[in-house]
Write a protein that holds these residues in place. Structure first.
Motif, PDB file in Angstrom:
ATOM      1  N   VAL A  23      66.603  26.884  15.783  1.00 48.49           N
ATOM      2  CA  VAL A  23      67.073  27.591  16.973  1.00 48.49           C
ATOM      3  C   VAL A  23      68.545  27.821  17.135  1.00 48.49           C
ATOM      4  O   VAL A  23      69.230  27.149  17.016  1.00 48.49           O
ATOM      5  CB  VAL A  23      66.668  26.940  18.392  1.00 48.49           C
ATOM      6  N   GLN A  24      68.583  29.231  16.896  1.00 49.22           N
ATOM      7  CA  GLN A  24      70.057  29.753  16.909  1.00 49.22           C
ATOM      8  C   GLN A  24      70.818  30.107  17.910  1.00 49.22           C
ATOM      9  O   GLN A  24      70.172  30.177  19.130  1.00 49.22           O
ATOM     10  CB  GLN A  24      69.949  30.977  15.990  1.00 49.22           C
ATOM     11  N   ASN A  25      72.122  29.819  17.999  1.00 49.75           N
ATOM     12  CA  ASN A  25      73.151  30.272  19.065  1.00 49.75           C
ATOM     13  C   ASN A  25      72.787  29.645  20.382  1.00 49.75           C
ATOM     14  O   ASN A  25      72.632  30.183  21.445  1.00 49.75           O
ATOM     15  CB  ASN A  25      73.029  31.834  19.204  1.00 49.75           C
ATOM     16  N   LEU A  26      72.578  28.186  20.188  1.00 52.07           N
ATOM     17  CA  LEU A  26      72.713  27.301  21.682  1.00 52.07           C
ATOM     18  C   LEU A  26      74.280  26.927  22.050  1.00 52.07           C
ATOM     19  O   LEU A  26      74.940  26.621  21.105  1.00 52.07           O
ATOM     20  CB  LEU A  26      71.885  26.091  21.409  1.00 52.07           C
ATOM     21  N   LYS A  27      74.609  27.254  23.419  1.00 52.56           N
ATOM     22  CA  LYS A  27      75.710  27.011  23.709  1.00 52.56           C
ATOM     23  C   LYS A  27      75.958  25.470  23.837  1.00 52.56           C
ATOM     24  O   LYS A  27      75.332  24.735  24.426  1.00 52.56           O
ATOM     25  CB  LYS A  27      76.160  27.743  24.892  1.00 52.56           C
ATOM     26  N   VAL A  28      77.215  24.847  23.553  1.00 49.18           N
ATOM     27  CA  VAL A  28      77.474  23.483  23.625  1.00 49.18           C
ATOM     28  C   VAL A  28      78.057  23.421  25.142  1.00 49.18           C
ATOM     29  O   VAL A  28      79.171  24.074  25.510  1.00 49.18           O
ATOM     30  CB  VAL A  28      78.475  23.030  22.799  1.00 49.18           C
ATOM     31  N   MET A  29      77.446  22.779  25.923  1.00 51.45           N
ATOM     32  CA  MET A  29      77.773  22.649  27.351  1.00 51.45           C
ATOM     33  C   MET A  29      78.791  21.595  27.785  1.00 51.45           C
ATOM     34  O   MET A  29      79.632  21.642  28.197  1.00 51.45           O
ATOM     35  CB  MET A  29      76.545  22.381  28.414  1.00 51.45           C
ATOM     36  N   LYS A  30      78.375  20.466  27.104  1.00 50.82           N
ATOM     37  CA  LYS A  30      79.155  19.165  27.485  1.00 50.82           C
ATOM     38  C   LYS A  30      79.304  18.221  25.859  1.00 50.82           C
ATOM     39  O   LYS A  30      78.361  18.410  25.277  1.00 50.82           O
ATOM     40  CB  LYS A  30      78.658  18.382  28.325  1.00 50.82           C
ATOM     41  N   VAL A  31      80.287  17.881  25.898  1.00 46.22           N
ATOM     42  CA  VAL A  31      80.979  16.734  24.898  1.00 46.22           C
ATOM     43  C   VAL A  31      81.371  15.513  25.363  1.00 46.22           C
ATOM     44  O   VAL A  31      82.323  15.686  26.021  1.00 46.22           O
ATOM     45  CB  VAL A  31      81.671  17.383  23.707  1.00 46.22           C
ATOM     46  N   ALA A  64      82.569  12.185  23.290  1.00 45.90           N
ATOM     47  CA  ALA A  64      82.903  11.539  22.187  1.00 45.90           C
ATOM     48  C   ALA A  64      82.611  10.170  22.301  1.00 45.90           C
ATOM     49  O   ALA A  64      81.965   9.817  21.178  1.00 45.90           O
ATOM     50  CB  ALA A  64      84.037  12.075  21.548  1.00 45.90           C
ATOM     51  N   ALA A  65      83.261   9.319  23.269  1.00 41.23           N
ATOM     52  CA  ALA A  65      83.046   8.048  23.343  1.00 41.23           C
ATOM     53  C   ALA A  65      81.231   7.558  23.418  1.00 41.23           C
ATOM     54  O   ALA A  65      81.109   6.476  22.860  1.00 41.23           O
ATOM     55  CB  ALA A  65      83.617   7.531  24.500  1.00 41.23           C
ATOM     56  N   ASN A  66      80.617   8.347  24.002  1.00 38.04           N
ATOM     57  CA  ASN A  66      79.353   7.897  24.044  1.00 38.04           C
ATOM     58  C   ASN A  66      78.432   8.687  22.992  1.00 38.04           C
ATOM     59  O   ASN A  66      76.934   8.758  23.174  1.00 38.04           O
ATOM     60  CB  ASN A  66      78.886   8.038  25.568  1.00 38.04           C
ATOM     61  N   GLY A  67      79.007   9.600  22.366  1.00 40.25           N
ATOM     62  CA  GLY A  67      78.188  10.412  21.251  1.00 40.25           C
ATOM     63  C   GLY A  67      77.392  11.349  21.865  1.00 40.25           C
ATOM     64  O   GLY A  67      76.205  11.676  21.333  1.00 40.25           O
ATOM     65  N   ILE A  68      77.561  12.014  23.068  1.00 40.16           N
ATOM     66  CA  ILE A  68      76.662  12.931  23.613  1.00 40.16           C
ATOM     67  C   ILE A  68      77.133  14.378  23.495  1.00 40.16           C
ATOM     68  O   ILE A  68      78.283  14.602  23.613  1.00 40.16           O
ATOM     69  CB  ILE A  68      76.800  12.525  25.161  1.00 40.16           C
ATOM     70  N   VAL A  69      76.229  15.002  23.112  1.00 42.26           N
ATOM     71  CA  VAL A  69      76.405  16.437  23.031  1.00 42.26           C
ATOM     72  C   VAL A  69      75.166  17.219  23.893  1.00 42.26           C
ATOM     73  O   VAL A  69      74.193  17.105  23.696  1.00 42.26           O
ATOM     74  CB  VAL A  69      76.139  17.136  21.471  1.00 42.26           C
ATOM     75  N   VAL A  70      75.732  17.959  24.829  1.00 42.81           N
ATOM     76  CA  VAL A  70      74.644  18.692  25.649  1.00 42.81           C
ATOM     77  C   VAL A  70      74.573  20.172  25.537  1.00 42.81           C
ATOM     78  O   VAL A  70      75.632  20.872  25.311  1.00 42.81           O
ATOM     79  CB  VAL A  70      75.075  18.398  27.130  1.00 42.81           C
ATOM     80  N   VAL A  71      73.577  20.487  24.856  1.00 41.91           N
ATOM     81  CA  VAL A  71      73.364  22.196  24.465  1.00 41.91           C
ATOM     82  C   VAL A  71      72.347  22.827  25.343  1.00 41.91           C
ATOM     83  O   VAL A  71      71.597  21.970  26.102  1.00 41.91           O
ATOM     84  CB  VAL A  71      72.883  22.292  23.095  1.00 41.91           C
ATOM     85  N   HIS A  72      72.631  23.973  25.747  1.00 37.42           N
ATOM     86  CA  HIS A  72      71.977  25.105  26.597  1.00 37.42           C
ATOM     87  C   HIS A  72      70.474  25.087  26.089  1.00 37.42           C
ATOM     88  O   HIS A  72      70.273  25.401  24.976  1.00 37.42           O
ATOM     89  CB  HIS A  72      72.681  26.177  26.514  1.00 37.42           C
ATOM     90  N   GLY A  73      69.598  25.021  26.883  1.00 38.81           N
ATOM     91  CA  GLY A  73      68.394  25.162  26.680  1.00 38.81           C
ATOM     92  C   GLY A  73      67.440  24.206  25.935  1.00 38.81           C
ATOM     93  O   GLY A  73      67.869  23.032  25.718  1.00 38.81           O
ATOM     94  N   ALA A  74      66.263  24.695  25.279  1.00 43.48           N
ATOM     95  CA  ALA A  74      65.450  23.670  24.734  1.00 43.48           C
ATOM     96  C   ALA A  74      65.660  23.525  23.132  1.00 43.48           C
ATOM     97  O   ALA A  74      66.227  24.453  22.496  1.00 43.48           O
ATOM     98  CB  ALA A  74      64.067  24.327  24.875  1.00 43.48           C
ATOM     99  N   VAL A  75      65.172  22.298  22.618  1.00 45.53           N
ATOM    100  CA  VAL A  75      65.295  22.166  21.149  1.00 45.53           C
ATOM    101  C   VAL A  75      64.006  21.825  20.696  1.00 45.53           C
ATOM    102  O   VAL A  75      63.212  21.122  21.353  1.00 45.53           O
ATOM    103  CB  VAL A  75      66.552  20.957  21.057  1.00 45.53           C
ATOM    104  N   PRO A  76      63.644  22.080  19.421  1.00 48.97           N
ATOM    105  CA  PRO A  76      62.293  21.756  19.057  1.00 48.97           C
ATOM    106  C   PRO A  76      62.089  20.285  19.064  1.00 48.97           C
ATOM    107  O   PRO A  76      62.939  19.607  18.463  1.00 48.97           O
ATOM    108  CB  PRO A  76      62.271  22.483  17.811  1.00 48.97           C
ATOM    109  N   GLY A  77      60.647  19.825  18.900  1.00 49.53           N
ATOM    110  CA  GLY A  77      60.494  18.380  18.646  1.00 49.53           C
ATOM    111  C   GLY A  77      60.380  17.667  19.874  1.00 49.53           C
ATOM    112  O   GLY A  77      60.720  18.004  21.037  1.00 49.53           O
ATOM    113  N   PRO A  78      59.644  16.435  19.560  1.00 47.65           N
ATOM    114  CA  PRO A  78      59.730  15.416  20.974  1.00 47.65           C
ATOM    115  C   PRO A  78      60.945  14.834  21.248  1.00 47.65           C
ATOM    116  O   PRO A  78      61.774  14.919  20.495  1.00 47.65           O
ATOM    117  CB  PRO A  78      58.474  14.574  20.740  1.00 47.65           C
TER     118      PRO A  78
END
Lengths: 309, 249
Positions: free
Chosen positions: A244-252, A254-268
């Motif tokens: 899936v191309q061009n998903l915007k990174v909403m939040k990062v 670093a301490a907890n290793g969390i990356v929040v991206v816009h929209g859906a990501v394939p897979g369960p």
């Protein structure tokens, strides 16, 4: 069947006349025969000939502009939620990804392997569950054992971080765009309507027992009286790598290793997701060492210990 | 039946007894012959039996000790972020709630632990940042996996047309949520879709809201018991009496 002697063999005088020629040179396979300069081919031979499109080098040059400058990260999909923009009040659906012990394991080099890539590992495994050859690979690079391994292709040598450096979530900046790759949910053996989105046949008007069937697989004599390759049919659906191309990174975080991206990501949920800079957007303006704690295994440990303290 | 026949014909069992005797003799003879190993090669073990103290887990290659093999170094993994933060979705939600609902009032309004929380059937007044306030009977409270997506479905009538609106509780567009009127008795359903039927429809709630706003300016909100259906019922009784009197006249 013994290997055929090369043509040059017959051009040589008998062996007893020239004892200076070593025996190994005479008895060679055609494929390993030494290349005599100036005698490769009667055709396509010259100084200013263009690079052959089918050659490996040409393929590499073609691909070069479509490769990211930096490495990516291996993440785990944790699920979906919504994020509100406090100013506009708009809710954006987003996916939460988490990095866990993501580390650079080894490099793939152009001269040795034919391309530039970073091998990245994530998670961990107990040593008794890992085979000796696999343990040997990690030990050779002095990095800990990893559960998941993946490669991220990069454009050139500058995109290779030091082996053993720990990749953290601040590799990505808020607002940048990423490409996300993961294996889709497996649907099993699916019919054509579900797999390819066909309309199916009418429910009535004389239709009998063929409401979801394929219909025709192709024309008759006009199109060769055969089924053309790639004809959409029923079969295994899902369970394959999807980008899936061009998903915007909403939040990062670093301490907890969390990356929040816009929209859906394939897979369960809880599946492995590869995240790398988006190809179709300008490269993010980041340091070369952003999100990478440089150093070997020992240095990485020291950094982790410092973070804990 | 059989007892009867045997008593009638005492020799009837003789044939059966003889046959059994012959069978037993045959069997005895068969067992007397020793079964040689050559006759049954399939019973032979292909491999020697395991030595004493053998553990089946050792049969797996990885579990074997590696005597005489070069030791492979194993490096310690870095600190795990998953152990540090096992539920990142909750972390993201908490971060957002700290901004969207700093006092925690909105969370308390819909918390199951709060006895005075919003229940289906209550009349709510929602003040919006951009747009007129909307009041309606809450006919559905949707609390999905993530508490950030809590929403209520409000129903009212505007110009005699039923209107329903989903309101996201934590949306920054929502300035405030007030309980105008409690349902006098707890609704026995979570989703009050039956209120869409004309028989149960609460109709236009503007009057209720206006009264609430007037009381709010004046003083405290009256208690649950004097509100709602009973109050209406008394009014209805009075009306009925009046109409009856009129009828008599």
């Amino acid at each position: 069947m013994p290997p055929k002697p090369t043509q040059r063999l017959f051009s040589l005088p008998p062996r007893f006349l020239c004892p200076s020629i070593p025996r190994t040179l005479i008895r060679t396979f055609r494929t390993f025969a030494p290349i005599v300069p100036g005698k490769q081919s009667r055709f396509n031979y010259g100084h200013n000939l263009p690079l052959l499109g089918a050659s490996k080098q040409a393929a590499f040059l073609r691909k070069e502009n479509n490769l990211p400058l930096r490495t990516g990260a291996l993440t785990i999909k944790k699920g979906m939620t919504g994020v509100y923009d406090p100013e506009t009040g708009k809710r954006t659906p987003c996916t939460v990804l988490q990095l866990d012990r993501c580390q650079v394991i080894s490099h793939k080099r152009r001269d040795k392997h034919g391309y530039w890539a970073v091998q990245v590992g994530s998670g961990t495994k107990e040593a008794r569950n890992v085979t000796r050859p696999e343990r040997g690979h990690f030990a050779a690079h002095e990095v800990p054992l990893k559960r998941h391994l993946a490669e991220f292709r990069v454009k050139n040598e500058e995109g290779l971080p030091a082996v053993g450096s720990v990749i953290t979530a601040d590799l990505f900046q808020e607002g940048q765009f990423v490409d996300v790759r993961a294996v889709t949910r497996g649907m099993g053996f699916a019919g054509g309507m579900k797999r390819w989105g066909w309309g199916g046949q009418p429910a009535s008007h004389g239709t009998s027992l063929t409401h979801r069937a394929m219909g025709s697989a192709g024309g008759s004599q006009g199109s060769g009286s055969r089924v053309h390759p790639g004809k959409h049919m029923a079969g295994r659906m899902g369970g394959e790598m999807h980008t899936v191309q061009n998903l915007k990174v909403m939040k990062v975080d670093a301490a907890n290793g969390i990356v929040v991206v816009h929209g859906a990501v394939p897979g369960p949920k809880y599946s492995i997701v590869k995240v790398q800079d988006a190809l179709k957007k300008p490269w993010p303006e980041a340091d070369a060492l952003a999100g990478l704690s440089v150093g070997g295994g020992g240095a990485g440990l020291a950094a982790a210990a410092a973070a804990e303290a | 039946m059989s007892a009867h026949t045997s008593s009638v014909r005492p020799l009837a069992h003789l044939k059966h007894a003889l046959r059994q005797c012959r069978l037993e003799c045959d069997q005895r003879r068969r067992y007397a012959v020793p079964a040689t190993d050559a006759l049954y090669p399939s019973l032979q073990t292909k491999y020697p039996l395991p030595a004493a103290g053998f553990r089946p887990s050792q049969a797996i290659k990885q579990n074997r000790f590696e005597p005489g093999l070069k030791r492979i170094r194993v490096f310690q993994p870095p600190r795990s972020t998953i152990k540090l933060c096992p539920d990142p979705i909750q972390k993201v939600t908490q971060d957002q709630l700290a901004v969207l609902d700093p006092t925690g009032a909105r969370t308390r309004l819909f918390a199951a632990s709060n006895p005075d929380n919003v229940k289906p059937g209550d009349v709510l007044l929602v003040r919006l940042k951009n747009g007129e306030p909307f009041a309606g009977a809450c006919i559905n409270i949707r609390q999905r996996n993530s508490p950030i997506d809590t929403a209520v479905l409000l129903r009212n009538q505007l110009t005699r047309v039923g209107v329903e609106m989903w309101v996201k509780v934590y949306s920054p567009n929502v300035e405030g949520i007030e309980i105008v009127q409690r349902k006098e008795r707890r609704a026995r359903r979570a989703k009050l879709y039956y209120m869409r039927k004309p028989k149960h429809d609460m109709g236009n709630l503007d009057g209720v809201v206006r009264q609430y706003l007037r009381q709010k300016v004046g003083g405290q909100m009256s208690s649950r018991s004097t509100k709602g259906r009973e109050a209406n019922a008394q009014k209805k009784k009075k009306d009925k009496k009046k109409s009856d009197q009129r009828g008599k006249k």
